[in-house]
Design an enzyme around this catalytic site. Structure first.
Site, PDB file in Angstrom:
ATOM      1  N   PHE A  14      21.151  -4.328  -8.240  1.00  0.00           N
ATOM      2  CA  PHE A  14      22.281  -3.493  -7.819  1.00  0.00           C
ATOM      3  C   PHE A  14      22.119  -2.096  -8.395  1.00  0.00           C
ATOM      4  O   PHE A  14      21.213  -1.818  -9.186  1.00  0.00           O
ATOM      5  CB  PHE A  14      23.586  -4.157  -8.282  1.00  0.00           C
ATOM      6  CG  PHE A  14      24.815  -3.595  -7.600  1.00  0.00           C
ATOM      7  CD1 PHE A  14      24.739  -3.066  -6.316  1.00  0.00           C
ATOM      8  CD2 PHE A  14      26.034  -3.597  -8.246  1.00  0.00           C
ATOM      9  CE1 PHE A  14      25.857  -2.546  -5.691  1.00  0.00           C
ATOM     10  CE2 PHE A  14      27.168  -3.075  -7.625  1.00  0.00           C
ATOM     11  CZ  PHE A  14      27.075  -2.549  -6.351  1.00  0.00           C
ATOM     12  N   CYS A  20      25.214   5.569 -20.136  1.00  0.00           N
ATOM     13  CA  CYS A  20      24.113   6.503 -20.451  1.00  0.00           C
ATOM     14  C   CYS A  20      23.455   7.115 -19.223  1.00  0.00           C
ATOM     15  O   CYS A  20      23.402   8.341 -19.088  1.00  0.00           O
ATOM     16  CB  CYS A  20      23.057   5.791 -21.286  1.00  0.00           C
ATOM     17  SG  CYS A  20      23.686   5.318 -22.884  1.00  0.00           S
ATOM     18  N   LYS A  36       0.847  -1.209   0.000  1.00  0.00           N
ATOM     19  CA  LYS A  36       0.000   0.000   0.000  1.00  0.00           C
ATOM     20  C   LYS A  36       0.877   1.251   0.000  1.00  0.00           C
ATOM     21  O   LYS A  36       0.642   2.200  -0.745  1.00  0.00           O
ATOM     22  CB  LYS A  36      -0.929  -0.036   1.227  1.00  0.00           C
ATOM     23  CG  LYS A  36      -1.773   1.199   1.407  1.00  0.00           C
ATOM     24  CD  LYS A  36      -2.773   1.368   0.300  1.00  0.00           C
ATOM     25  CE  LYS A  36      -3.384   2.758   0.333  1.00  0.00           C
ATOM     26  NZ  LYS A  36      -4.122   3.082  -0.886  1.00  0.00           N
ATOM     27  N   ASN A  64       1.335   4.061  -3.102  1.00  0.00           N
ATOM     28  CA  ASN A  64       1.115   5.501  -2.917  1.00  0.00           C
ATOM     29  C   ASN A  64       2.397   6.288  -3.171  1.00  0.00           C
ATOM     30  O   ASN A  64       2.371   7.358  -3.788  1.00  0.00           O
ATOM     31  CB  ASN A  64       0.593   5.787  -1.505  1.00  0.00           C
ATOM     32  CG  ASN A  64      -0.923   5.658  -1.448  1.00  0.00           C
ATOM     33  OD1 ASN A  64      -1.573   5.493  -2.493  1.00  0.00           O
ATOM     34  ND2 ASN A  64      -1.493   5.723  -0.271  1.00  0.00           N
TER      35      ASN A  64
HETATM   36  N1  LIG Z   1      -9.508   8.250   1.830  1.00  0.00           N
HETATM   37  C1  LIG Z   1      -8.999   7.467   0.895  1.00  0.00           C
HETATM   38  O1  LIG Z   1      -9.144   7.708  -0.309  1.00  0.00           O
HETATM   39  C2  LIG Z   1      -8.261   6.227   1.281  1.00  0.00           C
HETATM   40  C3  LIG Z   1      -7.869   5.324   0.292  1.00  0.00           C
HETATM   41  C4  LIG Z   1      -7.195   4.157   0.655  1.00  0.00           C
HETATM   42  C5  LIG Z   1      -6.896   3.922   1.995  1.00  0.00           C
HETATM   43  N2  LIG Z   1      -7.264   4.844   2.945  1.00  0.00           N
HETATM   44  C6  LIG Z   1      -6.958   4.535   4.333  1.00  0.00           C
HETATM   45  O2  LIG Z   1      -8.152   4.053   4.936  1.00  0.00           O
HETATM   46  C7  LIG Z   1      -8.263   4.493   6.288  1.00  0.00           C
HETATM   47  C8  LIG Z   1      -9.527   5.306   6.473  1.00  0.00           C
HETATM   48  O3  LIG Z   1      -9.454   6.449   5.654  1.00  0.00           O
HETATM   49  P1  LIG Z   1     -10.689   7.453   5.511  1.00  0.00           P
HETATM   50  O4  LIG Z   1     -10.257   8.519   4.581  1.00  0.00           O
HETATM   51  O5  LIG Z   1     -11.945   6.694   5.222  1.00  0.00           O
HETATM   52  O6  LIG Z   1     -10.752   8.009   7.036  1.00  0.00           O
HETATM   53  P2  LIG Z   1     -11.743   9.072   7.674  1.00  0.00           P
HETATM   54  O7  LIG Z   1     -10.948   9.891   8.613  1.00  0.00           O
HETATM   55  O8  LIG Z   1     -12.548   9.740   6.602  1.00  0.00           O
HETATM   56  O9  LIG Z   1     -12.747   8.148   8.509  1.00  0.00           O
HETATM   57  C9  LIG Z   1     -12.374   7.394   9.617  1.00  0.00           C
HETATM   58  C10 LIG Z   1     -13.608   7.144  10.467  1.00  0.00           C
HETATM   59  O10 LIG Z   1     -13.282   6.258  11.525  1.00  0.00           O
HETATM   60  C11 LIG Z   1     -14.084   6.602  12.636  1.00  0.00           C
HETATM   61  N3  LIG Z   1     -13.575   5.974  13.866  1.00  0.00           N
HETATM   62  C12 LIG Z   1     -12.473   6.291  14.609  1.00  0.00           C
HETATM   63  N4  LIG Z   1     -12.347   5.447  15.662  1.00  0.00           N
HETATM   64  C13 LIG Z   1     -13.399   4.579  15.591  1.00  0.00           C
HETATM   65  C14 LIG Z   1     -13.824   3.478  16.375  1.00  0.00           C
HETATM   66  N5  LIG Z   1     -13.162   3.106  17.470  1.00  0.00           N
HETATM   67  N6  LIG Z   1     -14.924   2.816  16.002  1.00  0.00           N
HETATM   68  C15 LIG Z   1     -15.608   3.176  14.893  1.00  0.00           C
HETATM   69  N7  LIG Z   1     -15.275   4.211  14.112  1.00  0.00           N
HETATM   70  C16 LIG Z   1     -14.161   4.906  14.447  1.00  0.00           C
HETATM   71  C17 LIG Z   1     -14.041   8.123  12.637  1.00  0.00           C
HETATM   72  O11 LIG Z   1     -15.094   8.686  13.393  1.00  0.00           O
HETATM   73  C18 LIG Z   1     -14.178   8.401  11.126  1.00  0.00           C
HETATM   74  O12 LIG Z   1     -15.538   8.555  10.757  1.00  0.00           O
HETATM   75  C19 LIG Z   1      -6.973   5.280   6.554  1.00  0.00           C
HETATM   76  O13 LIG Z   1      -6.021   4.429   7.120  1.00  0.00           O
HETATM   77  C20 LIG Z   1      -6.531   5.723   5.175  1.00  0.00           C
HETATM   78  O14 LIG Z   1      -5.140   5.944   5.113  1.00  0.00           O
HETATM   79  C21 LIG Z   1      -7.937   5.967   2.608  1.00  0.00           C
END
Ligand SMILES: NC(=O)c1ccc[n+]([C@@H]2O[C@H](COP(=O)([O-])OP(=O)(O)OC[C@H]3O[C@@H](n4cnc5c(N)ncnc54)[C@H](O)[C@@H]3O)[C@@H](O)[C@H]2O)c1
Length: 438
Positions: free
Chosen positions: A262, A268, A210, A214
């Protein structure tokens, strides 16, 4: 299938909507009551193309529900997707507060549940997090054994904000990092129909890929933008240039040059990079990413030097001297730099390269040895056998099938093989095998 989703942000909300659309019964869990109210009333908690209509339709289907109660959600489902946020801490490290706290809570919930449950971590997590932190926390809190009483796995999410429903339906691949069959089997039922490969890997590889993806995307954007700044200063159309760069699907947009090995060298790449950096400097254009490439290449050479020095041995055999397999070109070969460094440290070297025999070298290559590295010419042997016989350490810098296969047969017990290029299967190799980075 009955599924619970923890964290209803971009990833969780889109997954909830798409899984319910696909006929599953989905329970959404979040700490934020506003998000839960929106979902309960068929509204989307995130702005995403297609989500307004999709949320309305899945809410009407009766297949979604929401709660703040983790125990209830786990009890009423067989699989949980964990999509809570993992933002940056001020020092750049990953803030894992939410996922650590949730893992403890889910472990405690499992204490009271007597049937297996699959927990799928979908939040981006630094490699090692699931196996070294989250699994032990869940085992401790539940008093149960992962792999027997419940299962954990890591499935990276590849959707992009703005096109996440389309990305959900058309991912580049589905990757599941797992140690057993239970989690991949369950996930095949959710994602096996998608038009992509379904790959099962180690948990750490799934976590790492992942980040690699990215970082690679960030690198591509930066490369295009650095190129555009330089093009602008030179009066060249950057769109035309990058269009041509992308039209080459042999060497540019392909697997080429993406296999770990390596350091690069040859006549070039180093010279053309230096000329480009000089051009940028003359025009006052800052291109820090490309300016760092030669330094990074040097770091890779230094890594190889430390590997050889770490053996503590002084009789070193080189298998390969040219800058890559299948050529006799020694100009700027990192193997030549490595040889010079080790000779400078007083080590004894013997060298074999099937393409490099002083007697048959012509033109620029012969001149290169005679003028730049005359001391190396005398170390070159015509056969592999004397190099192996004279050495305690063998440094492999080529990946030519015949030589590598012969080498694997003649290595002696106690000899150290330092593989700079990834020679593949080393089962049965008599010596001690050290990869450069693997
Ligand atoms: N946003 C993207 O496009 C994307 C893409 C791929 C991966 N990710 C990864 O996915 C994960 C989530 O990203 P996101 O953008 O959806 O996050 P976000 O911040 O939009 O949402 C996270 C949610 O988790 C909730 N939360 C926190 N603690 C909690 C708990 N104990 N129980 C239930 N809910 C809880 C928060 O209230 C929030 O609504 C991250 O690790 C991010 O890096 C995000």
């Amino acid at each position: 299938m009955n599924i619970s989703i923890f964290g209803l942000g971009y990833v969780g909300a889109v997954s909830l909507a798409c899984l319910a659309r696909d006929g599953h019964k989905v329970i959404g869990v979040d700490l934020d009551p506003v998000k839960l109210d929106l979902i309960r009333t068929g509204k989307t908690p995130v702005v995403e193309e297609g989500m307004v209509d999709l949320m309305a339709s899945v809410a009407a289907s009766g297949r979604i529900s929401v709660t703040t109660n983790a125990a209830e959600a786990v009890r009423d489902s067989v699989i949980s997707l964990i999509c809570v946020g993992t933002p940056s801490a001020p020092n750049g490290s990953q803030d894992q507060t939410a996922v650590l706290r949730l893992s403890r809570e889910l472990g405690a919930v499992m204490r009271g549940i007597d049937r297996p449950h699959v927990f799928v971590f979908r939040s981006t997590l630094v490699p090692g997090t699931v196996e070294d932190s989250l699994r032990p926390i869940m085992e401790e809190a539940s008093g149960k054994k992962e792999g027997r009483d419940f299962h954990v796995c890591f499935q990276p999410e590849f959707l992009r904000e703005g096109s996440s429903i389309r990305d959900y339906d058309n991912p580049p691949f589905t990757i599941v990092g797992a140690n057993g069959d239970a989690a991949p089997q369950a996930l095949r039922k959710l994602f096996g129909h998608l038009p992509c490969e379904f790959r099962v890997t180690s948990v750490r590889a799934a976590e790492m890929v992942k980040y690699c993806c990215n970082n690679f995307h960030a690198l591509k954007i930066t490369f295009a933008n650095e190129t555009a700044r330089l093009c602008e200063a030179l009066g060249v159309d950057p769109f035309q240039v990058m269009d041509l760069v992308c039209a080459d699907t042999h060497l540019n947009i392909s697997r080429a040059y993406l296999r770990p090995g390596f350091a690069f060298g040859g006549s070039c790449l180093p010279k053309d990079l230096r000329a480009t950096m000089h051009l940028a400097k003359q025009r006052d254009i800052d291109v820090p990413m490309q300016a760092g490439i030669l330094a990074s290449n040097r770091a890779h050479l230094d890594h190889a030097i430390s590997k050889v020095l770490s053996t503590g041995k002084r009789r070193i055999g080189f298998v390969g001297l040219a800058f890559k397999s299948g050529t006799d070109d020694l100009r700027e070969s990192p193997m030549v730099y490595l040889a010079e460094y080790l000779i400078g440290k007083g080590m004894t070297l013997a060298i074999f390269d099937p393409e490099v025999h002083l007697s048959s070298l012509l033109g620029a290559n012969r001149r290169f040895i005679e003028t730049h590295v005359p001391h190396i010419g005398g170390l070159i042997r015509k056969e592999l056998a004397p190099v192996v016989a004279e050495s305690d350490v063998l440094v492999v810098g080529l990946n030519e099938a015949k030589t590598v296969s012969l080498l694997k047969q003649v290595v002696r017990p106690g000899q150290v093989v330092i593989d700079l290029v990834g020679i593949g299967d080393t089962t049965g190799l008599a010596g001690d095998y050290l990869g450069l980075c693997w």
